[in-house]
Scaffold this motif. Structure first.
Motif, short mmCIF file in Angstrom:
data_model
loop_
_atom_site.label_atom_id
_atom_site.label_comp_id
_atom_site.label_asym_id
_atom_site.label_seq_id
_atom_site.Cartn_x
_atom_site.Cartn_y
_atom_site.Cartn_z
N SER A 68 -28.75 -54.55 -77.03
CA SER A 68 -29.37 -53.23 -77.06
C SER A 68 -30.80 -53.30 -77.59
CB SER A 68 -28.54 -52.27 -77.89
OG SER A 68 -28.37 -52.82 -79.14
N GLY A 69 -31.57 -52.28 -77.28
CA GLY A 69 -32.96 -52.16 -77.70
C GLY A 69 -33.42 -50.77 -77.33
N SER A 70 -34.68 -50.61 -77.02
CA SER A 70 -35.21 -49.31 -76.64
C SER A 70 -34.43 -48.74 -75.46
CB SER A 70 -36.68 -49.45 -76.26
OG SER A 70 -37.03 -48.40 -75.40
N ALA A 71 -33.93 -47.51 -75.59
CA ALA A 71 -33.10 -46.91 -74.56
C ALA A 71 -33.89 -46.66 -73.28
CB ALA A 71 -32.52 -45.60 -75.08
N ASP A 72 -35.19 -46.62 -73.39
CA ASP A 72 -36.01 -46.28 -72.25
C ASP A 72 -36.39 -47.50 -71.42
OD1 ASP A 72 -36.57 -43.82 -71.45
OD2 ASP A 72 -38.71 -43.89 -72.00
N ARG A 73 -36.07 -48.67 -71.94
CA ARG A 73 -36.50 -49.90 -71.29
C ARG A 73 -35.30 -50.82 -71.11
NH1 ARG A 73 -41.34 -53.94 -73.15
NH2 ARG A 73 -42.71 -53.07 -71.56
N LEU A 74 -35.13 -51.29 -69.88
CA LEU A 74 -33.97 -52.11 -69.55
C LEU A 74 -34.47 -53.33 -68.80
CD1 LEU A 74 -30.81 -51.99 -69.50
CD2 LEU A 74 -31.01 -50.80 -67.34
N PHE A 75 -33.99 -54.49 -69.18
CA PHE A 75 -34.44 -55.71 -68.53
C PHE A 75 -33.22 -56.46 -68.03
CE2 PHE A 75 -36.35 -60.08 -68.79
CZ PHE A 75 -37.23 -59.88 -67.74
N ILE A 76 -33.17 -56.68 -66.72
CA ILE A 76 -32.02 -57.37 -66.12
C ILE A 76 -32.49 -58.77 -65.73
CG2 ILE A 76 -30.30 -57.32 -64.28
CD1 ILE A 76 -30.95 -54.25 -64.08
N THR A 77 -31.88 -59.75 -66.32
CA THR A 77 -32.40 -61.11 -66.16
C THR A 77 -31.35 -62.05 -65.59
OG1 THR A 77 -33.33 -62.97 -67.38
CG2 THR A 77 -31.91 -61.53 -68.62
N GLY A 78 -31.81 -63.00 -64.78
CA GLY A 78 -30.94 -64.09 -64.34
C GLY A 78 -30.13 -63.82 -63.09
N GLY A 136 -36.55 -44.84 -66.38
CA GLY A 136 -35.73 -44.50 -65.22
C GLY A 136 -36.17 -45.09 -63.90
N ARG A 137 -37.29 -45.80 -63.90
CA ARG A 137 -37.80 -46.40 -62.66
C ARG A 137 -37.86 -47.92 -62.79
NH1 ARG A 137 -41.66 -42.44 -60.29
NH2 ARG A 137 -40.23 -40.68 -59.93
N ILE A 138 -37.92 -48.59 -61.65
CA ILE A 138 -38.18 -50.03 -61.65
C ILE A 138 -39.69 -50.20 -61.76
CG2 ILE A 138 -38.07 -52.14 -60.27
CD1 ILE A 138 -35.45 -51.02 -59.04
N THR A 139 -40.13 -50.95 -62.77
CA THR A 139 -41.58 -51.10 -62.96
C THR A 139 -42.06 -52.52 -62.70
OG1 THR A 139 -41.16 -51.32 -65.33
CG2 THR A 139 -41.87 -49.17 -64.55
N ALA A 140 -41.15 -53.48 -62.64
CA ALA A 140 -41.58 -54.84 -62.29
C ALA A 140 -40.40 -55.64 -61.77
CB ALA A 140 -42.18 -55.54 -63.51
N ALA A 192 -34.38 -46.52 -60.90
CA ALA A 192 -33.62 -47.68 -61.38
C ALA A 192 -32.13 -47.39 -61.23
CB ALA A 192 -33.99 -47.99 -62.82
N ASP A 193 -31.69 -47.31 -59.97
CA ASP A 193 -30.27 -47.18 -59.61
C ASP A 193 -29.83 -48.58 -59.18
OD1 ASP A 193 -30.73 -44.50 -59.95
OD2 ASP A 193 -30.15 -43.90 -57.93
N ILE A 194 -29.03 -49.20 -59.99
CA ILE A 194 -28.77 -50.64 -59.81
C ILE A 194 -27.29 -50.93 -60.08
CG2 ILE A 194 -29.36 -52.95 -60.70
CD1 ILE A 194 -32.09 -51.72 -61.59
N VAL A 195 -26.74 -51.82 -59.27
CA VAL A 195 -25.36 -52.29 -59.52
C VAL A 195 -25.39 -53.78 -59.78
CG1 VAL A 195 -23.05 -52.56 -58.53
CG2 VAL A 195 -24.36 -50.46 -58.09
N ILE A 196 -24.70 -54.18 -60.80
CA ILE A 196 -24.53 -55.61 -61.08
C ILE A 196 -23.12 -55.98 -60.65
CG2 ILE A 196 -24.56 -57.39 -62.86
CD1 ILE A 196 -26.76 -55.66 -64.18
N GLY A 198 -31.98 -45.81 -64.76
CA GLY A 198 -32.22 -46.58 -65.98
C GLY A 198 -31.15 -46.43 -67.04
N GLN A 199 -30.16 -45.56 -66.83
CA GLN A 199 -29.07 -45.39 -67.80
C GLN A 199 -27.84 -46.17 -67.34
OE1 GLN A 199 -29.51 -43.19 -70.60
NE2 GLN A 199 -31.62 -43.30 -69.81
N ILE A 200 -27.25 -46.91 -68.25
CA ILE A 200 -26.00 -47.61 -67.91
C ILE A 200 -24.88 -46.58 -67.90
CG2 ILE A 200 -24.35 -49.37 -68.66
CD1 ILE A 200 -26.70 -50.87 -69.94
#
Ligand code: URP
Ligand code: ZN
Ligand code: ZN
Length: 479
Positions: free
Chosen positions: A5-15, A34-38, A407-411, A451-453
């Motif tokens: 966990s960290g800042s609720a406004d920022r999510l980083f999906i790695t790997g 709530g958006r994809i920024t990079a 940032a609508d994303i499924v893992i 951007g919200q899980i």
């Protein structure tokens, strides 16, 4: 997968491995507000200093856009009853299955103003959804007022697609003249016409004859709706769309080889004709499901009906999906409980509320199609996420992992498993599952909406009311 966990406004999906309609690549995804920024090549995040915030390790997982299901019916009246999922229960179930956007239908009854029906549907949904939602408009009464109101809906309400019915005489049915007029209006507006293509007039004759013979069991629902009448209606809808000036036409819930052949030919000839099918028409059949003993078959009464597995419809639909003759997979989610709802037709199949619930399982069932070799991983994403967003004016906000998109994303865990069933995975408000006992490859692991899980490892973490109404634009992908 692990979440730090960290800042609720920022999510980083790695790997993870990002999958789109075009291909797959190893990349990291940064989401902010709530958006994809990079979207970053692996290992570049540290250099850019973007690791602060919530971190999801998606190593060994597919990272795909949230599913877009453009055909659902929450809280829809059918005869004396109403489909059993509310906008709340239905959108939570959708989230459990990796769908982050639905497009439902506002339904105009005879004599009603289109704008009033839309207001009714807004009242059902607003503040009650766990994921984002839009509406198509059903026109059940094509007249001057309705034709004029279509412009209002396109210009002011974000409704850019209209469904017409060649089936259900006395309810939503339009005759050919009404269809042509609505198509001409849609063509002027640049809107899409969606068509329920079954010859309802001929079907009603067959139903009356079947009941008169005493053939009242659920399987006669299919036998009185022969596939040739879906093919005929599809041919007629395409002909009318051509006469209306090649207006974009989208055949909904296709079940039959004959209908597919009509669409394939029109597309080959360059007409703006599209079609969707649904998992029930790929996996379920007249013999194994609708013909179950006693009244069990009622669980699978929907229109168009489940087809015979002896007639190659399933094989042809899978091939149509692969070849882009079919552009989209939706669910036509229209659930009714067996007890007290489907039971209205205990002695008369024509009184069974029509519909199958499946909003939760579309991504899962279609991933099994990848594993079974029917479609590619990329085609899975294209038909379940990207193309529906493109055809219905939601792209690139929805349906893609791109900088600037929601940032609508499924893992997705490709080696996990999903067992569907009342005592297994089942979150829809139904007292049975149409896919009971199916044991599928792959598993929804994490679902992110703006951007919200909202789902993570078998827990719903979303919020009722999080889902926003999505006013839709005219599509740039229809011509
Ligand atoms: O049986 C079905 N498909 N029910 C929902 C209404 C419709 O025609 O899409
Ligand atoms: Zn329909
Ligand atoms: Zn439907």
């Amino acid at each position: 997968m692990s979440v730090e966990s960290g800042s609720a406004d920022r999510l980083f999906i790695t790997g993870g491995t990002l999958v789109s309609g075009e291909g797959r690549m190893l990349a990291d995804v940064l989401c902010e507000a709530g958006r994809i920024t990079a979207i970053l090549a692996p290992g570049h995040a540290d250099a850019l200093g973007v690791t602060a915030g919530q971190v999801i390790d998606a190593t060994g997982r597919y990272v795909i856009p949230g599913g877009v299901d453009v055909h659902t019916h929450m809280e829809v009246p059918f005869g004396d009853t109403t489909s059993s999922d509310t906008f709340t229960t239905g959108t939570i179930a959708a989230a459990w299955g990796g769908t982050t956007t639905i497009v439902d239908f506002s339904c105009q009854r005879k004599g009603e103003d289109l704008r009033d029906s839309l207001e009714t549907w807004h009242a059902k949904a607003a503040g009650h959804c766990a994921i984002d939602y839009g509406f198509h408009q059903i026109i059940g009464d094509v007249d001057e007022t309705s034709l004029a109101a279509m412009r209002h809906l396109v210009d002011h309400e974000g409704i850019t697609s209209f469904k017409l019915f060649m089936a259900y005489p006395d309810v939503y049915y339009s005759d050919d003249g009404q269809i042509l007029r609505a198509m001409q209006t849609a063509g002027d507006l640049g809107a899409m016409v969606m068509m329920h293509a079954e010859n309802g007039i001929a079907i009603d004759v067959l139903i009356a004859q079947s009941l008169a013979r005493g053939d009242t069991a659920p399987r006669f629902h299919s036998l009185t709706r022969p596939s040739i009448l879906e093919g005929e209606a599809t041919h007629r809808a395409i002909a009318l769309a051509k006469v209306a000036g090649n207006v974009p036409l989208y055949i909904v819930h296709m079940s039959a080889s004959e209908a597919l052949a009509e669409v394939a030919e029109a597309r080959h000839d360059g007409f703006n004709v599209f079609a969707e099918t649904c998992p029930q028409y790929l996996y379920l059949s007249l013999e194994e499901h609708l013909s179950q003993p006693g009244f069990e078959g009622a669980k699978w009464v929907a229109s168009p009906p489940l087809r015979s597995h002896h007639e190659h419809h399933h094989r042809d639909l899978w091939r149509g999906l692969k070849l882009n003759e079919l552009a989209v997979v939706s669910t036509d989610h229209c659930p009714f409980c067996l007890r007290d709802q489907k039971e209205a037709g205990l002695n008369d199949f024509s009184a069974i509320p029509n519909g199958i619930g499946g909003v939760e399982h579309r991504m899962e069932l279609m991933y099994q199609g990848v594993v079974d070799g029917h479609i590619s991983l990329e085609r899975w994403v294209e038909t379940c996420c990207t193309t529906p967003a493109k055809l219905f004016g939601l792209y690139p906000t929805k349906g893609t992992l791109s900088v600037g998109s929601d940032a609508d994303i499924v893992i997705w865990d490709p080696v996990g498993r999903t067992r569907i069933g009342i005592d297994h995975k089942h979150h829809m408000n139904m007292d049975y599952s149409a896919y009971e006992g199916m044991d599928l490859s792959g598993r929804v692991e994490t679902v992110i909406s703006r951007g919200q899980i909202i789902i993570d490892n078998d827990q719903f973490l979303g919020r009722v009311g999080h889902g926003h109404y999505l006013p839709r634009t005219l599509s740039n992908y229809l011509y």
